[in-house]
Design an enzyme around this catalytic site. Structure first.
Site, PDB file in Angstrom:
ATOM      1  N   HIS A 166      11.188  -4.397  -4.597  1.00  0.00           N
ATOM      2  CA  HIS A 166      10.394  -3.886  -3.467  1.00  0.00           C
ATOM      3  C   HIS A 166      10.478  -4.772  -2.228  1.00  0.00           C
ATOM      4  CE1 HIS A 166       8.132  -0.601  -5.541  1.00  0.00           C
ATOM      5  NE2 HIS A 166       8.631  -1.247  -6.582  1.00  0.00           N
ATOM      6  N   ASP A 382      10.270  -7.507   6.124  1.00  0.00           N
ATOM      7  CA  ASP A 382       9.468  -6.678   5.233  1.00  0.00           C
ATOM      8  C   ASP A 382      10.398  -5.733   4.491  1.00  0.00           C
ATOM      9  OD1 ASP A 382       7.389  -5.342   4.013  1.00  0.00           O
ATOM     10  OD2 ASP A 382       6.172  -5.210   5.830  1.00  0.00           O
TER      11      ASP A 382
HETATM   12  P1  ADP Z   1       3.033  -4.860   1.272  1.00  0.00           P
HETATM   13  O1  ADP Z   1       3.584  -4.137   0.124  1.00  0.00           O
HETATM   14  O2  ADP Z   1       3.846  -6.054   1.656  1.00  0.00           O
HETATM   15  O3  ADP Z   1       1.603  -5.223   1.140  1.00  0.00           O
HETATM   16  P2  ADP Z   1       3.187  -2.287   2.671  1.00  0.00           P
HETATM   17  O4  ADP Z   1       2.915  -1.971   4.093  1.00  0.00           O
HETATM   18  O5  ADP Z   1       4.456  -1.738   2.145  1.00  0.00           O
HETATM   19  O6  ADP Z   1       3.124  -3.883   2.542  1.00  0.00           O
HETATM   20  O7  ADP Z   1       2.030  -1.743   1.755  1.00  0.00           O
HETATM   21  C1  ADP Z   1       0.686  -2.071   1.950  1.00  0.00           C
HETATM   22  C2  ADP Z   1      -0.182  -1.057   1.233  1.00  0.00           C
HETATM   23  O8  ADP Z   1      -1.488  -1.584   1.094  1.00  0.00           O
HETATM   24  C3  ADP Z   1      -0.293   0.253   1.993  1.00  0.00           C
HETATM   25  O9  ADP Z   1      -0.186   1.333   1.101  1.00  0.00           O
HETATM   26  C4  ADP Z   1      -1.669   0.181   2.637  1.00  0.00           C
HETATM   27  O10 ADP Z   1      -2.315   1.423   2.744  1.00  0.00           O
HETATM   28  C5  ADP Z   1      -2.449  -0.715   1.696  1.00  0.00           C
HETATM   29  N1  ADP Z   1      -3.405  -1.519   2.496  1.00  0.00           N
HETATM   30  C6  ADP Z   1      -3.082  -2.383   3.465  1.00  0.00           C
HETATM   31  N2  ADP Z   1      -4.186  -2.926   4.005  1.00  0.00           N
HETATM   32  C7  ADP Z   1      -5.232  -2.421   3.365  1.00  0.00           C
HETATM   33  C8  ADP Z   1      -6.661  -2.619   3.454  1.00  0.00           C
HETATM   34  N3  ADP Z   1      -7.243  -3.455   4.319  1.00  0.00           N
HETATM   35  N4  ADP Z   1      -7.423  -1.940   2.616  1.00  0.00           N
HETATM   36  C9  ADP Z   1      -6.860  -1.119   1.716  1.00  0.00           C
HETATM   37  N5  ADP Z   1      -5.552  -0.889   1.592  1.00  0.00           N
HETATM   38  C10 ADP Z   1      -4.733  -1.531   2.401  1.00  0.00           C
HETATM   39  C1  G6P Z   2       4.299  -6.638  -2.149  1.00  0.00           C
HETATM   40  C2  G6P Z   2       5.078  -6.908  -3.427  1.00  0.00           C
HETATM   41  C3  G6P Z   2       4.331  -6.390  -4.641  1.00  0.00           C
HETATM   42  C4  G6P Z   2       2.910  -6.942  -4.662  1.00  0.00           C
HETATM   43  C5  G6P Z   2       2.205  -6.656  -3.327  1.00  0.00           C
HETATM   44  C6  G6P Z   2       0.814  -7.274  -3.270  1.00  0.00           C
HETATM   45  O1  G6P Z   2       4.234  -5.280  -1.982  1.00  0.00           O
HETATM   46  O2  G6P Z   2       6.353  -6.301  -3.328  1.00  0.00           O
HETATM   47  O3  G6P Z   2       4.990  -6.756  -5.827  1.00  0.00           O
HETATM   48  O4  G6P Z   2       2.169  -6.376  -5.715  1.00  0.00           O
HETATM   49  O5  G6P Z   2       2.979  -7.180  -2.268  1.00  0.00           O
HETATM   50  O6  G6P Z   2       0.853  -8.630  -3.593  1.00  0.00           O
HETATM   51  P1  G6P Z   2       0.088  -9.245  -4.853  1.00  0.00           P
HETATM   52  O7  G6P Z   2       0.606 -10.651  -4.962  1.00  0.00           O
HETATM   53  O8  G6P Z   2      -1.359  -9.164  -4.509  1.00  0.00           O
HETATM   54  O9  G6P Z   2       0.415  -8.418  -6.049  1.00  0.00           O
END
Ligand code: ADP
Ligand code: G6P
Length: 483
Positions: A166, A382
């Site tokens: 991912h 990202d």
């Molecule tokens: P990452 O996987 O690095 O966190 P992404 O943008 O791909 O970044 O995914 C983040 C996910 O987490 C999204 O589906 C988003 O809706 C969710 N998210 C981000 N911030 C919040 C928040 N403050 N509260 C709830 N969900 C959140």
């Molecule tokens: C990214 C990574 C995931 C991970 C998520 C949240 O999306 O690709 O593997 O689960 O961040 O991070 P955390 O360390 O809280 O699982």
């Protein structure tokens, strides 16, 4: 009947234990939110870390945890505090995460965390091996579990193994710096199919395999001694209909005051508030470019002072990996920056930045997506960035402008967004002005094209494509040779 086994470090639900009562909330992050609808719609079991330290719970709590997880078709892997510290905070998030995102200066390599990473990957593999039956499909996710494909392959040649990364796979020049590079690649090559978000990540992986292990590839297939591994790109989508339909239910104007007040702001601040909202949502992570975003916003207010009092940056950051020193330092830096910028520009009736450090329920996320005129997403790196896709999907009236870093996987599929280099403040400031002044007709045109694509390439399509490719790349009859 054969089943699908999903494996990731993070389960889709996070457990909370208070006074011997176990409750759960949804997990945040692209992997968990993205895979949730896939898990809900299929005959699948999801295996992941149960989120608690083994030695801190007794048998009765453990039983409650297991039954809470089972109700969501999940199986928990138990880890000790030392394992969590060394495998999760250590090797996964202080070695692999920074390295794969090109933050070499943050990347630490320590022998003991690498050893624990191997032990924990074996623990995950053991839980899978206890559950798997002939003909099952195993879908392993992400950088925390790079060794698991080969650990399963060594024991079972009668199951299909897929692996999806991912996060970015870095270029060979970066990947080669890690001492255990051969072992990591060998671990991944236990899979029948390896998936990446973009063609570039796939290319970087193939080049590392060729230069480090000497295996050639042609037409996306790596030929091992008497087995082959398929490698392909599968850009992850979102549950488009869920975001779009939920947004329809929210009348943005009516809800705007309500949800923000729920977050604890003073009602008087909001009365008659006409400022256009610029939204950003991410986990508090140095890869997300939050500091650069703030500095660029500061520069924007300096360069275009006519926007003072007329715009507001609503910045939502979810606490993440807070035990890792780099994340603690980042939190302090962001707190200071927000304070400094607000102190510099605020007026009695206007604060330029509203900053929330917390997770939000889904309805509030939708509310923020629908209420904001602009989304400003500035990651330095990202893998994908699902927030960009969720923002566009939530724009029912197709009005709103997405400003997106070109360093995200999502930028490859979202050329109608305003793409920026997160290091170029001049460009970000000018693009913000362009976004805030963009005619509605133009917004609708861009978002129509984006929505059409996001609806078609949604998360179901992503999962189905991956599973179909896994089916056609599995050959149980071939003998396995990797050590
Ligand atoms: P990452 O996987 O690095 O966190 P992404 O943008 O791909 O970044 O995914 C983040 C996910 O987490 C999204 O589906 C988003 O809706 C969710 N998210 C981000 N911030 C919040 C928040 N403050 N509260 C709830 N969900 C959140
Ligand atoms: C990214 C990574 C995931 C991970 C998520 C949240 O999306 O690709 O593997 O689960 O961040 O991070 P955390 O360390 O809280 O699982």
């Amino acid at each position: 009947m054969s089943k699908t086994i999903i494996i990731s470090n993070r389960l889709p639900l996070q457990l909370h234990i208070d006074n011997k009562i176990v409750t759960s909330t949804p997990s945040v992050g692209g992997l968990a939110t993205g895979m949730k609808p896939v898990h809900a719609a299929n005959d699948s079991i999801w295996i992941g870390w149960n989120g608690v330290n083994e030695e801190e719970i007794d048998d009765s709590i453990k039983a409650k945890i297991d039954s809470t997880l089972l109700a969501h078709k999940c199986l928990g892997v138990s880890l000790t505090k030392k394992e969590v510290d060394e495998y999760y905070y250590g090797f996964s998030n202080t070695t692999l995460w920074p390295l794969f995102h090109y933050f070499l200066e943050y990347t630490e390599f320590e022998k003991h965390t690498w050893e624990t990473y191997q032990v924990v990957n074996q623990k995950f593999a053991n839980v899978i091996l206890d559950t798997v039956e002939s003909g099952d499909r195993i879908w392993i996710h992400d950088y925390q579990l790079l060794l698991v494909p080969n650990l399963i392959r060594k024991k079972r040649s009668d199951v299909s193994i897929g692996f999806f990364l991912h996060i970015p796979f870095p270029s060979y020049e970066v990947f080669r710096t890690i001492p255990c590079r051969e072992a990591l690649l060998q671990g991944m090559l236990g899979a029948d199919l390896l998936g990446f978000h973009t063609y570039d990540y796939e290319r970087h992986f193939l080049s590392s395999v060729q230069r480090i292990l000497g295996y050639d590839s042609s037409f996306n297939t790596i030929t091992l001694d008497n087995r082959s591994v398929k490698v392909d790109s599968f850009p992850m989508g979102i549950d488009y209909d869920n975001f779009h339909e939920s947004a329809k239910l929210h009348n943005a104007k009516e809800k705007r005051d309500k949800s923000i007040i729920q977050q604890g702001l003073d009602k008087h601040q909001l009365d008659n508030d006409q400022a256009k909202l610029i939204l950003s949502i991410d986990r508090l992570d140095y890869t997300k470019g939050i500091d650069k975003r703030l500095r660029a916003f500061e520069y924007f207010l300096e360069k275009y002072p006519e926007f003072k009092g007329k715009v507001r940056l609503v910045m939502l950051a979810v606490p993440s990996r807070a035990k890792v020193p780099q994340y603690q330092r980042l939190k302090k830096e962001i707190d200071q920056l927000v304070g400094r910028i607000n102190g510099k520009f605020a007026e009695i009736s206007w604060t330029p930045i509203w900053y929330f450090y917390r997770s939000l329920p889904f309805e509030n996320l939708i509310d923020l997506y629908t209420s904001s005129e602009v989304a400003l997403l500035t990651p330095i790196r990202d893998g994908m960035n699902l927030v960009a896709k969720e923002y566009i999907a939530s724009k029912v009236d197709k009005k709103g402008v997405l400003i997106l870093s070109e360093m995200t996987g999502a930028a490859n599929e979202m050329s109608e967004a305003l793409l920026i280099n997160p290091n170029n403040f001049e460009e970000i400031a000018d693009t913000l002005k362009l976004a805030l002044e963009m005619p509605e007709k133009e917004q609708i045109k861009r978002n129509s094209a984006l929505q059409k694509r996001l609806k078609r390439y949604n998360v179901d399509k992503w999962a189905t494509d991956f599973m179909e490719a896994l089916k056609s790349s599995t050959h149980h009859d071939k003998r396995y040779t990797l050590q």
